[in-house]
Design a protein around this motif. Structure first.
Motif, PDB file in Angstrom:
ATOM      1  N   ASP A 158     -27.083  27.519   8.485  1.00  0.00           N
ATOM      2  CA  ASP A 158     -25.883  26.653   7.863  1.00  0.00           C
ATOM      3  C   ASP A 158     -25.989  25.203   8.120  1.00  0.00           C
ATOM      4  O   ASP A 158     -26.716  24.915   9.185  1.00  0.00           O
ATOM      5  N   ALA A 159     -25.300  24.720   7.300  1.00  0.00           N
ATOM      6  CA  ALA A 159     -25.318  23.204   7.682  1.00  0.00           C
ATOM      7  C   ALA A 159     -23.775  22.507   8.039  1.00  0.00           C
ATOM      8  O   ALA A 159     -22.815  23.194   7.766  1.00  0.00           O
ATOM      9  N   ILE A 160     -23.796  21.927   9.154  1.00  0.00           N
ATOM     10  CA  ILE A 160     -22.548  21.475   9.658  1.00  0.00           C
ATOM     11  C   ILE A 160     -22.557  20.045  10.020  1.00  0.00           C
ATOM     12  O   ILE A 160     -23.610  19.472  10.449  1.00  0.00           O
ATOM     13  N   ASN A 161     -21.610  19.516   9.740  1.00  0.00           N
ATOM     14  CA  ASN A 161     -21.666  17.876   9.777  1.00  0.00           C
ATOM     15  C   ASN A 161     -21.300  17.271  11.221  1.00  0.00           C
ATOM     16  O   ASN A 161     -21.357  16.078  11.578  1.00  0.00           O
ATOM     17  N   TYR A 162     -20.920  18.169  12.221  1.00  0.00           N
ATOM     18  CA  TYR A 162     -20.911  17.955  13.642  1.00  0.00           C
ATOM     19  C   TYR A 162     -21.793  18.587  14.453  1.00  0.00           C
ATOM     20  O   TYR A 162     -22.004  19.781  14.068  1.00  0.00           O
ATOM     21  N   SER A 163     -22.174  18.149  15.636  1.00  0.00           N
ATOM     22  CA  SER A 163     -22.978  18.910  16.478  1.00  0.00           C
ATOM     23  C   SER A 163     -21.738  19.881  17.434  1.00  0.00           C
ATOM     24  O   SER A 163     -20.782  19.403  17.478  1.00  0.00           O
ATOM     25  N   PHE A 164     -22.450  20.765  17.984  1.00  0.00           N
ATOM     26  CA  PHE A 164     -21.360  21.855  18.549  1.00  0.00           C
ATOM     27  C   PHE A 164     -20.718  21.074  19.840  1.00  0.00           C
ATOM     28  O   PHE A 164     -19.680  21.583  20.157  1.00  0.00           O
ATOM     29  N   ASP A 165     -21.536  20.123  20.509  1.00  0.00           N
ATOM     30  CA  ASP A 165     -20.909  19.264  21.532  1.00  0.00           C
ATOM     31  C   ASP A 165     -20.023  18.084  21.133  1.00  0.00           C
ATOM     32  O   ASP A 165     -19.447  17.448  22.007  1.00  0.00           O
ATOM     33  N   SER A 166     -20.070  17.964  20.176  1.00  0.00           N
ATOM     34  CA  SER A 166     -19.132  16.775  19.437  1.00  0.00           C
ATOM     35  C   SER A 166     -17.636  17.018  19.843  1.00  0.00           C
ATOM     36  O   SER A 166     -16.955  18.267  19.979  1.00  0.00           O
ATOM     37  N   PRO A 167     -16.823  16.035  20.730  1.00  0.00           N
ATOM     38  CA  PRO A 167     -15.346  16.285  20.976  1.00  0.00           C
ATOM     39  C   PRO A 167     -14.755  16.360  19.725  1.00  0.00           C
ATOM     40  O   PRO A 167     -14.710  16.043  18.594  1.00  0.00           O
ATOM     41  N   ILE A 168     -13.666  17.194  20.043  1.00  0.00           N
ATOM     42  CA  ILE A 168     -12.390  17.677  18.954  1.00  0.00           C
ATOM     43  C   ILE A 168     -11.540  16.276  18.857  1.00  0.00           C
ATOM     44  O   ILE A 168     -11.177  15.702  19.960  1.00  0.00           O
ATOM     45  N   GLU A 169     -11.416  15.880  17.740  1.00  0.00           N
ATOM     46  CA  GLU A 169     -10.267  14.731  17.226  1.00  0.00           C
ATOM     47  C   GLU A 169      -9.272  15.242  16.381  1.00  0.00           C
ATOM     48  O   GLU A 169      -9.703  16.013  15.433  1.00  0.00           O
ATOM     49  N   ASN A 170      -7.910  14.972  16.739  1.00  0.00           N
ATOM     50  CA  ASN A 170      -7.106  15.663  15.861  1.00  0.00           C
ATOM     51  C   ASN A 170      -7.200  15.089  14.568  1.00  0.00           C
ATOM     52  O   ASN A 170      -7.359  13.941  14.090  1.00  0.00           O
ATOM     53  N   GLY A 171      -7.099  16.108  13.590  1.00  0.00           N
ATOM     54  CA  GLY A 171      -7.101  15.765  11.973  1.00  0.00           C
ATOM     55  C   GLY A 171      -8.707  15.721  11.413  1.00  0.00           C
ATOM     56  O   GLY A 171      -8.742  15.563  10.439  1.00  0.00           O
ATOM     57  N   MET A 172      -9.560  15.775  12.314  1.00  0.00           N
ATOM     58  CA  MET A 172     -11.133  15.930  11.814  1.00  0.00           C
ATOM     59  C   MET A 172     -11.361  16.777  11.139  1.00  0.00           C
ATOM     60  O   MET A 172     -10.754  17.907  10.981  1.00  0.00           O
ATOM     61  N   VAL A 173     -12.246  16.648  10.218  1.00  0.00           N
ATOM     62  CA  VAL A 173     -12.766  17.744   9.205  1.00  0.00           C
ATOM     63  C   VAL A 173     -14.160  17.946   9.533  1.00  0.00           C
ATOM     64  O   VAL A 173     -15.134  17.475   9.463  1.00  0.00           O
ATOM     65  N   ILE A 174     -14.136  19.396   9.703  1.00  0.00           N
ATOM     66  CA  ILE A 174     -15.495  19.847   9.989  1.00  0.00           C
ATOM     67  C   ILE A 174     -16.070  20.643   8.863  1.00  0.00           C
ATOM     68  O   ILE A 174     -15.400  21.822   8.379  1.00  0.00           O
ATOM     69  N   SER A 175     -17.150  20.495   8.342  1.00  0.00           N
ATOM     70  CA  SER A 175     -17.605  20.728   6.899  1.00  0.00           C
ATOM     71  C   SER A 175     -18.626  21.934   7.339  1.00  0.00           C
ATOM     72  O   SER A 175     -19.585  21.369   7.935  1.00  0.00           O
ATOM     73  N   ILE A 176     -18.601  22.899   6.747  1.00  0.00           N
ATOM     74  CA  ILE A 176     -19.781  24.054   6.987  1.00  0.00           C
ATOM     75  C   ILE A 176     -20.036  24.414   5.619  1.00  0.00           C
ATOM     76  O   ILE A 176     -19.320  24.984   4.956  1.00  0.00           O
ATOM     77  N   ASP A 177     -21.496  24.284   5.530  1.00  0.00           N
ATOM     78  CA  ASP A 177     -22.236  24.722   3.968  1.00  0.00           C
ATOM     79  C   ASP A 177     -22.792  25.971   4.408  1.00  0.00           C
ATOM     80  O   ASP A 177     -23.696  25.792   5.233  1.00  0.00           O
ATOM     81  N   THR A 178     -22.463  27.179   3.862  1.00  0.00           N
ATOM     82  CA  THR A 178     -22.884  28.291   4.303  1.00  0.00           C
ATOM     83  C   THR A 178     -24.379  28.555   3.558  1.00  0.00           C
ATOM     84  O   THR A 178     -24.441  28.470   2.305  1.00  0.00           O
ATOM     85  N   ALA A 179     -25.366  28.960   4.283  1.00  0.00           N
ATOM     86  CA  ALA A 179     -27.000  29.264   3.641  1.00  0.00           C
ATOM     87  C   ALA A 179     -26.533  30.639   2.673  1.00  0.00           C
ATOM     88  O   ALA A 179     -26.065  31.456   3.061  1.00  0.00           O
ATOM     89  N   PHE A 180     -27.406  30.576   1.627  1.00  0.00           N
ATOM     90  CA  PHE A 180     -27.602  31.856   0.867  1.00  0.00           C
ATOM     91  C   PHE A 180     -29.016  32.098   0.727  1.00  0.00           C
ATOM     92  O   PHE A 180     -30.063  31.200   1.005  1.00  0.00           O
ATOM     93  N   SER A 181     -29.261  33.188   0.502  1.00  0.00           N
ATOM     94  CA  SER A 181     -30.717  33.775   0.315  1.00  0.00           C
ATOM     95  C   SER A 181     -31.337  33.732  -1.060  1.00  0.00           C
ATOM     96  O   SER A 181     -30.393  34.324  -1.952  1.00  0.00           O
ATOM     97  N   VAL A 182     -32.470  33.266  -1.277  1.00  0.00           N
ATOM     98  CA  VAL A 182     -33.351  33.416  -2.479  1.00  0.00           C
ATOM     99  C   VAL A 182     -34.696  33.977  -2.397  1.00  0.00           C
ATOM    100  O   VAL A 182     -35.066  33.663  -1.164  1.00  0.00           O
ATOM    101  N   SER A 183     -35.314  34.661  -3.075  1.00  0.00           N
ATOM    102  CA  SER A 183     -36.769  35.087  -3.010  1.00  0.00           C
ATOM    103  C   SER A 183     -37.639  34.219  -3.985  1.00  0.00           C
ATOM    104  O   SER A 183     -37.172  33.955  -4.934  1.00  0.00           O
ATOM    105  N   LEU A 184     -38.810  34.090  -3.582  1.00  0.00           N
ATOM    106  CA  LEU A 184     -39.910  33.405  -4.095  1.00  0.00           C
ATOM    107  C   LEU A 184     -40.934  34.438  -4.326  1.00  0.00           C
ATOM    108  O   LEU A 184     -41.455  34.685  -3.016  1.00  0.00           O
ATOM    109  N   SER A 185     -41.488  34.391  -5.533  1.00  0.00           N
ATOM    110  CA  SER A 185     -42.699  35.269  -5.525  1.00  0.00           C
ATOM    111  C   SER A 185     -43.910  34.318  -6.093  1.00  0.00           C
ATOM    112  O   SER A 185     -43.444  33.659  -6.990  1.00  0.00           O
TER     113      SER A 185
END
Length: 219
Positions: free
Chosen positions: A77-104
């Protein structure tokens, strides 16, 4: 400080509490001192793909906030902050969920976790290069979606020469010396032969079509 009550100590230090703040005095002993921990409630906005929801958290880092909210983030998954980034009031944490595709491709089928992109992006990720006549289904500019199956078709051409029969013709004539309804063979026909050269198209090693480009009668 000479104060012994935690609330008086905070007042002396000029620290103001809100009704949502949590005070942890587990490591503080009245009259002896220690550590007073204040957990302030912060509002964070979690954006999952195209949806944004607001949450109240006491965590101080992004990783702890996600854990507090029971949200799991995979390595893909893609996230716009690292896990150790400090929390700021009102911040937007964006998480883009990965999905699966197959390639032959080239006899192998592999699954990939991807955030977004086209079939062309998937080939780049997989290190697959297309030849001049190779193609994919769906096409290269198709946007990827969950569960999509992408196939690579390798196209090659070869000239082959095959010997083929030439059918003989039959000629019938009337003969007044024969009884009506009787037939007589004067001369048996013989099949001829010819060498035909084809331009053959192969897709993934199997013949898909052929086109005759020349022929030579040999008999």
């Amino acid at each position: 400080t000479t104060e012994t009550e935690p609330i008086e100590i905070l007042n002396t230090a000029g620290i103001t509490l809100s009704t949502e703040d949590m005070v942890d005095i587990a490591s503080f002993t009245q009259g002896e001192g220690g550590t007073i921990v204040i957990n302030r409630l912060s509002t964070v906005n979690i954006k999952f793909d195209d949806t944004i929801n607001a949450y109240g958290v006491y965590a101080t880092t992004v990783g702890d906030a996600l854990f507090e909210l029971g949200l799991s983030v995979k390595n893909e998954d893609a996230i716009n902050y690292s896990f150790d980034s400090p929390i700021e009031n009102g911040m937007v944490i964006s998480i883009d969920t990965a999905f699966s595709v197959s390639l032959s491709a080239d006899g192998n089928t592999t699954k990939y976790a991807i955030i977004e992109g086209t079939v062309s992006d998937l080939l780049t990720l997989a290190g697959i290069e297309l030849g001049t006549d190779d193609y994919t289904k769906p096409s290269l500019d198709t946007q990827l979606s969950a569960g999509m199956k992408v196939n690579v078709y390798r196209v090659t051409y070869a000239e082959i020469t095959e010997t083929e029969d030439i059918a003989f013709s039959t000629k019938k004539t009337n003969d007044s010396t024969l009884n009506q309804g009787t037939q007589k063979v004067i001369k048996n026909g013989v099949k001829g032969s010819k060498d035909v050269t084809y331009n053959v198209k192969y897709v993934n090693g199997k013949e898909a079509s052929r086109e005759a480009i020349s022929e030579v009668i040999t008999k």
